[in-house]
Design a protein around this motif. Structure first.
Motif, PDB file in Angstrom:
ATOM      1  N   TRP A 139     -58.247 -19.849 -15.168  1.00 37.67           N
ATOM      2  CA  TRP A 139     -57.124 -20.161 -16.049  1.00 37.67           C
ATOM      3  C   TRP A 139     -55.893 -19.422 -15.541  1.00 37.67           C
ATOM      4  CZ3 TRP A 139     -58.320 -23.591 -19.967  1.00 37.67           C
ATOM      5  CH2 TRP A 139     -59.676 -23.736 -20.279  1.00 37.67           C
ATOM      6  N   VAL A 140     -54.817 -20.157 -15.320  1.00 35.38           N
ATOM      7  CA  VAL A 140     -53.586 -19.567 -14.810  1.00 35.38           C
ATOM      8  C   VAL A 140     -52.523 -19.699 -15.897  1.00 35.38           C
ATOM      9  CG1 VAL A 140     -51.854 -19.577 -12.990  1.00 35.38           C
ATOM     10  CG2 VAL A 140     -54.229 -20.199 -12.463  1.00 35.38           C
ATOM     11  N   PHE A 141     -52.200 -18.570 -16.536  1.00 35.44           N
ATOM     12  CA  PHE A 141     -51.168 -18.552 -17.569  1.00 35.44           C
ATOM     13  C   PHE A 141     -49.821 -18.281 -16.894  1.00 35.44           C
ATOM     14  CE2 PHE A 141     -55.070 -17.775 -19.769  1.00 35.44           C
ATOM     15  CZ  PHE A 141     -54.918 -18.362 -21.019  1.00 35.44           C
TER      16      PHE A 141
ATOM     17  N   TYR B 193     -49.201 -15.298 -21.392  1.00 35.67           N
ATOM     18  CA  TYR B 193     -50.311 -14.629 -22.064  1.00 35.67           C
ATOM     19  C   TYR B 193     -50.261 -13.139 -21.788  1.00 35.67           C
ATOM     20  CZ  TYR B 193     -55.001 -14.712 -24.179  1.00 35.67           C
ATOM     21  OH  TYR B 193     -56.078 -14.556 -25.006  1.00 35.67           O
ATOM     22  N   ASP B 194     -50.441 -12.328 -22.812  1.00 36.99           N
ATOM     23  CA  ASP B 194     -50.396 -10.874 -22.684  1.00 36.99           C
ATOM     24  C   ASP B 194     -51.736 -10.323 -23.131  1.00 36.99           C
ATOM     25  OD1 ASP B 194     -49.861  -8.218 -22.595  1.00 36.99           O
ATOM     26  OD2 ASP B 194     -48.407  -8.206 -24.231  1.00 36.99           O
TER      27      ASP B 194
ATOM     28  N   SER C 175     -59.141 -15.338 -15.720  1.00 41.36           N
ATOM     29  CA  SER C 175     -57.811 -15.687 -16.196  1.00 41.36           C
ATOM     30  C   SER C 175     -56.765 -14.869 -15.457  1.00 41.36           C
ATOM     31  CB  SER C 175     -57.687 -15.441 -17.704  1.00 41.36           C
ATOM     32  OG  SER C 175     -58.572 -16.272 -18.422  1.00 41.36           O
ATOM     33  N   LEU C 176     -55.690 -15.532 -15.081  1.00 43.00           N
ATOM     34  CA  LEU C 176     -54.572 -14.881 -14.412  1.00 43.00           C
ATOM     35  C   LEU C 176     -53.315 -15.089 -15.231  1.00 43.00           C
ATOM     36  CD1 LEU C 176     -56.578 -16.103 -12.035  1.00 43.00           C
ATOM     37  CD2 LEU C 176     -54.786 -15.265 -10.538  1.00 43.00           C
TER      38      LEU C 176
ATOM     39  N   LEU D 270     -49.006  -9.078 -12.633  1.00 41.21           N
ATOM     40  CA  LEU D 270     -50.229  -9.837 -12.447  1.00 41.21           C
ATOM     41  C   LEU D 270     -51.358  -9.211 -13.258  1.00 41.21           C
ATOM     42  CD1 LEU D 270     -51.752 -12.103 -11.027  1.00 41.21           C
ATOM     43  CD2 LEU D 270     -52.212 -10.511  -9.144  1.00 41.21           C
ATOM     44  N   GLU D 271     -51.935 -10.000 -14.150  1.00 42.35           N
ATOM     45  CA  GLU D 271     -53.066  -9.559 -14.953  1.00 42.35           C
ATOM     46  C   GLU D 271     -54.249 -10.474 -14.673  1.00 42.35           C
ATOM     47  OE1 GLU D 271     -51.660  -9.780 -18.931  1.00 42.35           O
ATOM     48  OE2 GLU D 271     -50.483  -7.938 -18.800  1.00 42.35           O
ATOM     49  N   ILE D 272     -55.398  -9.893 -14.381  1.00 39.56           N
ATOM     50  CA  ILE D 272     -56.611 -10.648 -14.088  1.00 39.56           C
ATOM     51  C   ILE D 272     -57.690 -10.196 -15.066  1.00 39.56           C
ATOM     52  CG2 ILE D 272     -58.332 -11.224 -12.342  1.00 39.56           C
ATOM     53  CD1 ILE D 272     -56.285 -10.515 -10.229  1.00 39.56           C
ATOM     54  N   THR D 273     -58.236 -11.100 -15.829  1.00 43.02           N
ATOM     55  CA  THR D 273     -59.185 -10.744 -16.886  1.00 43.02           C
ATOM     56  C   THR D 273     -60.373 -11.703 -16.871  1.00 43.02           C
ATOM     57  OG1 THR D 273     -58.073 -12.140 -18.521  1.00 43.02           O
ATOM     58  CG2 THR D 273     -57.348  -9.858 -18.350  1.00 43.02           C
TER      59      THR D 273
END
Length: 680
Positions: A205-207, A211-212, A226-227, A233-236
């Motif tokens: 999923w690429v936001f 998205y925070d 999810s990115l 850059l946040e990767i979860t």
């Protein structure tokens, strides 16, 4: 004779479709609007064709469609082209036949503006238009290109955060295949919830800045990645029912296979890393700056089977490179006096409740307990070690570029009861029966320029063909001959590697190669291991350390600051070892002035007890006892002396009632006769 012949000269624009594709070729003379003109033609109803002009003859002359001085296909039209050059009627016809039809503009062909550029927006359906990227060769339709990734908005999701929209997103998710890459456009208010995630699907999923994850929202899916790049850059990822761990959502991998790089030997200490994180705290900066921040929240309730680790670091050694599990270096280049917390490596543990309860029967005994700020394990490697078995494939150490093969390590118990490790020289298969593995010889010696000089044989003997190994030489060498000394004992030997070297009196092993089936075994090392130090402190010349290990005033020690009760100490080991002149202080009160009032040290061949730096009692190397001050007998009343429990022969007490010393003789307490001290 032709009465009149008209030509329409059409200005030819470059043929251009969407994304620089070539326009479809449709010859003008085949178009329906021209085929309808049949009134004055004798071939009405037949396929239309361009007016055929006769080809000029080589000698000239008259032709029916070529009247003398008339028009023909090579007739020149002056200044036809923009550069002023002439062109023929044949060229005009060809250009007209390949030109873009005005009725196609806006439909089959994208229109151009006054600058001959495609205007924006492009109207009409362009999904089937072929396109190529810069530098690529194969044109694909726009619909095929957009199908490489998905966007929730393209599938009808409103992304407004409503319950109905969550159902729509669930339906979109369910119809997508495993491995899909899904974009969520900017300004989306979807909270990332998939109502029924499928653990068998793996989405990305690429936001796009929407998205925070700082508030620990649930990332979409089950095991999906999810990115988001809203603030960075946040990767979860969140696992719910995946059951089997796949890999980290962020994986950095680096493979160094360069034999030409010179590292520490060339004073090059830079680390070649899979990932590098750097940060700068500027001269005006405030706050806490870190290149890497690692955090974990553990809510699990399975202490016996689940170990949550904040920062696991694992290093596997399969060759001879030096390895560090953790290298932490803090460097002060300020040139200024240190202030509060100037340079620290800090390890904190914030807890509640007693680890070992005070009413626990094991309270106060030496043990690691359930909490340990530093827990150090020293053990020999066994996960990669195997026992011998027949007809079993074995692998040698990795060699050459691209090889990451792990060697098969074989544990064999020698005749002396010591377990040894052997490894294959080359890949192969063991035989039907286990061969004899000899105990290795232990030697001291030096290898240089193809010569092995053995200074001592500790155990065993040497033979021609034995391999010699140890910390040095790096690679084993083979003994090819002996030139001096007792056969198989101390002396000079030749080896097959003139480039191998070792230190003086290097401790080494020697053992023959063991043949087994299709492979050969090389002796490696002993199975059980030793570690020279658990904590070793070093410093540059002139530098000092105030306290190596200190315990603060708020700490209550329930057992011991140092407890080696459970350890085995051999005959040459000591729990505490100090050099001559170093003291143990028994009178510390936390102040500099109160230090070393009562000390114990060893100096000048005697163990000395000092008070205020002055020796008052010493025990010499010969066992003699010497006191710098007169001794004083304990003073008791006659009744106290008689009641003294379990007296032994030679015990002395001063009898205050009789004003004389009393000595115990085994037959009872006896007063010692006294006389006056002579004047001279």
């Amino acid at each position: 004779m032709i009465k009149k012949l008209s030509f329409m000269v059409v200005l030819m624009l470059p043929s251009l479709a969407f994304a620089q594709s070539v326009a479809p070729v449709r010859p003008n003379h085949t178009l329906p609007q021209y085929g309808a003109l049949t009134a004055a033609n004798s071939n009405a109803g037949a396929p239309r064709a361009m007016l055929r002009m006769a080809t000029p003859s080589a000698t000239g002359g008259y032709s029916p469609l070529w009247p003398p001085g008339g028009l023909r296909k090579d007739t020149l039209i002056p200044s036809l082209y923009t550069d002023g050059s002439s062109g023929t009627l044949d060229q005009i016809g060809r250009m007209a036949d390949g030109s873009v039809q005005q009725t196609d503009i806006g439909g089959r062909v994208a229109p151009l503006d006054a600058n001959r550029m495609m205007p924006s927006p492009v109207s009409g359906d362009t999904s089937s238009a072929p396109a190529t990227s810069a530098g690529t060769l194969t044109a694909r339709s726009l619909s095929a290109r957009f199908a490489d990734t998905h966007n929730l908005a393209d599938y009808g999701a409103s992304l407004n955060g409503s319950p109905d929209d969550l159902g729509k997103i669930q339906s979109i998710y369910s119809n997508m295949s495993d491995g899909s890459v899904v974009h969520i456009p900017n300004n989306s208010r979807w909270n990332g919830i998939i109502q029924n995630p499928d653990p068998q699907k793996n989405f990305t999923w690429v936001f796009d800045g929407t998205y925070d994850f700082s508030g620990y929202e649930h990332p979409p899916g089950d095991g999906d990645t999810s990115l988001s790049h809203k603030y960075g850059l946040e990767i979860t990822r969140m696992d719910r029912d995946t059951k089997n761990w796949r890999q980290s959502p962020l994986l950095a991998f680096y493979w160094n296979d360069d034999p030409n790089y010179c590292g520490a030997y060339c004073s090059n200490w830079n680390q070649q890393s899979a990932a590098t994180f750097s940060a700068i705290s500027g001269p005006t900066a405030q706050g806490n700056t870190s290149p890497v921040s690692v955090g974990m929240r553990s809510f699990g309730n399975n202490p016996s089977s689940s170990y949550d680790v904040g920062l696991p670091v694992t290093v596997f050694k399969y060759g001879q490179n030096s390895i560090w599990g953790l290298d932490i270096s803090t460097n002060d280049y300020s040139g200024k006096s240190p202030s509060a917390f100037a340079t620290w490596n800090e390890f904190d543990m914030w807890t509640n409740g007693q680890d070992i309860k005070t009413w626990d029967l094991g309270y106060g005994t030496p043990q690691a307990g359930h909490r340990s700020v530093f827990y150090v394990t020293i053990a020999h490697e066994h996960s990669e070690v195997t026992s011998w078995s027949a007809k079993t494939a074995m692998k040698a150490h990795a060699s050459g570029r691209g090889s990451v093969q792990t060697a098969s390590l074989l544990s064999v118990t020698g005749k002396n009861g010591v377990s040894y490790l052997w490894y294959p020289v080359t890949d192969g298969t063991t035989g039907a029966t286990q061969p004899a593995f000899p105990d290795p010889a232990k030697i001291n010696g030096k290898i240089s320029k193809g010569i092995l000089t053995v200074t001592r044989i500790v155990d065993g003997t040497l033979s021609i063909g034995d391999t010699v190994t140890g910390a040095n030489p790096i690679s084993p060498v083979n003994i090819t001959g002996q030139t001096s000394g007792a056969a198989g004992g101390s002396g000079v030997y030749t080896v097959d590697d003139t480039g191998a070297s070792s230190n003086d009196d290097e401790p080494m092993y020697a053992a023959p190669i063991v043949t087994d089936g299709t492979l050969s075994w090389q002796f490696g090392e002993e199975l059980n291991s030793s570690v020279s130090s658990v904590l070793w402190v070093t410093a540059s010349a002139g530098d000092s350390v105030d306290t190596v290990i200190g315990v603060d005033k708020n700490v209550t020690i329930s057992n011991a600051a140092l407890d080696t009760t459970l350890a085995a100490v051999n005959d040459k080991a000591a729990v505490v070892r100090m050099a001559s002149g170093q003291v143990i202080d028994f009178s510390g009160d936390g102040t500099r002035t109160g230090a070393n009032r009562h000390t114990l040290d060893y100096e000048n061949g005697a163990l000395r007890y000092k008070v205020g730096g002055v020796p008052v009692l010493s025990i010499g190397d010969d066992g003699s006892l010497q006191s710098a001050l007169p001794s004083r007998l304990p003073v008791m009343t006659r009744a106290q002396i008689r009641a003294y429990p379990s007296p032994v022969k030679g015990m002395e007490i001063y009898d205050s009632d009789d004003d004389a010393p009393a000595v115990y003789t085994g037959a009872g307490w006896k007063l010692m006769p006294l006389s006056d001290l002579p004047a001279n």
